[in-house]
Design an enzyme around this catalytic site. Structure first.
Site, mmCIF file in Angstrom:
data_model
loop_
_atom_site.group_PDB
_atom_site.id
_atom_site.type_symbol
_atom_site.label_atom_id
_atom_site.label_comp_id
_atom_site.label_asym_id
_atom_site.label_seq_id
_atom_site.Cartn_x
_atom_site.Cartn_y
_atom_site.Cartn_z
ATOM 1 N N GLY A 11 0.832 -1.212 0.000
ATOM 2 C CA GLY A 11 0.000 0.000 0.000
ATOM 3 C C GLY A 11 0.864 1.259 0.000
ATOM 4 N N ARG A 72 1.037 -5.187 -5.151
ATOM 5 C CA ARG A 72 1.270 -6.360 -4.308
ATOM 6 C C ARG A 72 1.452 -7.522 -5.273
ATOM 7 N NH1 ARG A 72 -3.015 -3.735 -0.988
ATOM 8 N NH2 ARG A 72 -1.946 -2.876 0.824
ATOM 9 N N ASP A 103 5.860 -4.961 5.867
ATOM 10 C CA ASP A 103 6.606 -6.196 6.128
ATOM 11 C C ASP A 103 6.556 -7.188 4.968
ATOM 12 O OD1 ASP A 103 4.017 -6.871 6.559
ATOM 13 O OD2 ASP A 103 4.302 -7.667 8.586
ATOM 14 N N THR A 126 4.361 2.756 5.425
ATOM 15 C CA THR A 126 2.974 2.311 5.646
ATOM 16 C C THR A 126 2.316 3.273 6.616
ATOM 17 O OG1 THR A 126 1.542 0.636 6.663
ATOM 18 C CG2 THR A 126 3.812 0.661 7.401
ATOM 19 N N ASP A 128 0.184 2.424 8.748
ATOM 20 C CA ASP A 128 -0.295 1.692 9.933
ATOM 21 C C ASP A 128 0.594 1.829 11.178
ATOM 22 O OD1 ASP A 128 -2.305 0.915 8.287
ATOM 23 O OD2 ASP A 128 -1.721 -1.192 8.142
ATOM 24 N N ASP A 130 2.937 -0.006 12.346
ATOM 25 C CA ASP A 130 2.999 -1.239 13.144
ATOM 26 C C ASP A 130 4.240 -2.076 12.846
ATOM 27 O OD1 ASP A 130 2.275 -1.901 10.578
ATOM 28 O OD2 ASP A 130 0.685 -3.298 11.148
ATOM 29 N N ARG A 172 -4.841 -2.053 9.298
ATOM 30 C CA ARG A 172 -5.259 -3.437 9.019
ATOM 31 C C ARG A 172 -5.312 -4.313 10.279
ATOM 32 N NH1 ARG A 172 -4.162 -5.974 3.829
ATOM 33 N NH2 ARG A 172 -2.780 -4.222 3.464
HETATM 34 O O1 F6P Z 1 -1.505 -1.200 5.202
HETATM 35 C C1 F6P Z 1 -1.994 0.034 4.817
HETATM 36 C C2 F6P Z 1 -3.487 -0.028 4.591
HETATM 37 O O2 F6P Z 1 -3.947 1.266 4.245
HETATM 38 C C3 F6P Z 1 -4.286 -0.567 5.777
HETATM 39 O O3 F6P Z 1 -4.501 0.393 6.767
HETATM 40 C C4 F6P Z 1 -5.536 -1.037 5.079
HETATM 41 O O4 F6P Z 1 -6.139 -2.085 5.793
HETATM 42 C C5 F6P Z 1 -5.029 -1.532 3.756
HETATM 43 O O5 F6P Z 1 -3.786 -0.905 3.524
HETATM 44 C C6 F6P Z 1 -5.963 -1.270 2.603
HETATM 45 O O6 F6P Z 1 -5.415 -1.855 1.473
HETATM 46 P P1 F6P Z 1 -6.009 -1.629 0.003
HETATM 47 O O7 F6P Z 1 -5.559 -0.281 -0.471
HETATM 48 O O8 F6P Z 1 -5.426 -2.726 -0.798
HETATM 49 O O9 F6P Z 1 -7.500 -1.678 0.112
#
Ligand code: F6P
Length: 323
Positions: A11, A72, A103, A126, A128, A130, A172
């Site tokens: 992401g 991804r 990660d 990221t 997040d 984390d 997430r």
């Molecule tokens: O890991 C970053 C993040 O924004 C999370 O907070 C969220 O759950 C996820 O990515 C959303 O991913 P996508 O953009 O693939 O919907």
């Protein structure tokens, strides 16, 4: 080592461009040739590898997203995919890599080094926050400020209508954005995956807030909370209490876009510089983090073995001040 590559994967997060800029300009300053790998590991497999120079990263420090695009990539999880990618790097003479992401990105970089000898340094990109080995990830501060602004705006309309709102924020598996938004936005309640909290407890806290004279209330919900998303929580609360008429708002991907804050730009710039210095010093298999204001290196594996978690004291502070 004469040539290095830089990619973003997973992401996107605000500040990734500032990190790319820092990697490219530090590489150039150190006499290296720097290549941008587009679309993460998928682009590495497909040979989307283009030379960059100091001018190719002009005017991007203030831009959200990533000029290298991101993806991804399932193929890179297989040894066969990594072998194809390593062949592309060899064709371009690339011996070192700066991988910006979470990660999942580091798992790939770790294997690329173990199987093909490519020197890899990770940068934590990221929202997040984390990832083990760093107190802050690139993009977290921007996402937090966007979530806080959303809460401020909703507070205006909640106050005007004497309403209860459930606001869902990202993260997430992590409640970092939620707990910080709760304190910064003065929320009445917060639900995070790090703490089990039954619906009856939430209802009790809302009733207490009401009995103290609150006419509008805001509950922040981390998307990874065990009670489900904000709509699910709102309907469970409605089923089991007098709080039947509430509104739900999901901040969503707004948190991932827009101009990075000064904090994220500076963090990304420092990390990008340190990543290239580490490659030049011969380091590999490490991630650059920030601890007590200093840039530090930690083994990539430690970043997923021990994830970063917020202090439980933040929950205490949030609830104490919600009275
Ligand atoms: O890991 C970053 C993040 O924004 C999370 O907070 C969220 O759950 C996820 O990515 C959303 O991913 P996508 O953009 O693939 O919907």
């Amino acid at each position: 080592m004469k040539r290095i590559g830089v990619l973003t994967s997973g992401g996107d997060s605000p500040g990734m461009n500032a990190a790319i800029r820092a990697v490219v300009r530090t590489g150039v300053a150190k006499g290296l040739e720097v290549f941008g790998i587009h679309h993460g590991y998928q682009g590495m497999i497909d040979g989307e590898i283009l030379p960059m120079d100091a001018r190719s990263v002009s005017g991007i420090i203030n831009r959200g997203g990533t000029i290298l695009h991101t993806a991804r990539c399932k193929a890179f999880m297989e040894a066969k995919g990594r072998a194809l990618a390593a062949r592309q790097l060899a064709q371009h003479g690339i011996e070192g890599l700066v991988a910006i992401g979470g990660d999942g990105t580091y798992h790939g970089a770790d294997k690329l080094h173990a199987e093909h000898g490519i020197r890899c340094i990770g940068l934590p990109g990221t929202i997040d926050n984390d990832i083990g080995g760093t107190q802050y990830t690139i993009g977290f501060d921007t996402a937090l400020n966007i979530a806080m602004e959303a809460v401020d705006r909703i507070r205006d309309t909640a106050d005007s209508h004497d309403r209860l709102f459930f606001i869902e924020v990202m993260g997430r598996h992590s409640g970092f954005i939620a707990i910080m938004t709760s304190i910064a936005g003065g929320a009445e309640e917060v639900l995070v995956p790090e703490e089990a909290c039954g619906i009856s407890t939430i209802v009790e806290r809302l009733q207490l807030a009401k009995s103290r004279g609150k006419t509008s209330m805001i509950v922040i919900i981390a998307e990874g909370d065990e009670q489900g998303n904000a709509f699910a929580v709102a309907s469970k609360v409605a089923e089991s209490s007098e709080f039947k008429d509430s509104r739900v708002s999901v901040v969503g991907h707004l948190q991932r876009g827009g101009s990075p804050t000064a904090f994220d730009r500076i963090l990304a710039s420092r990390m990008g510089v340190r990543a290239v210095e580490a490659l030049v010093e011969g380091e590999t298999g490490m991630m650059v983090g920030i601890q007590n204001q200093e840039m530090v290196l930690s083994p990539l594996s430690s970043t997923w073995e021990k994830r970063s978690e917020f202090s439980p004291d933040l929950l205490r502070v949030s609830r104490l001040l919600a009275t």
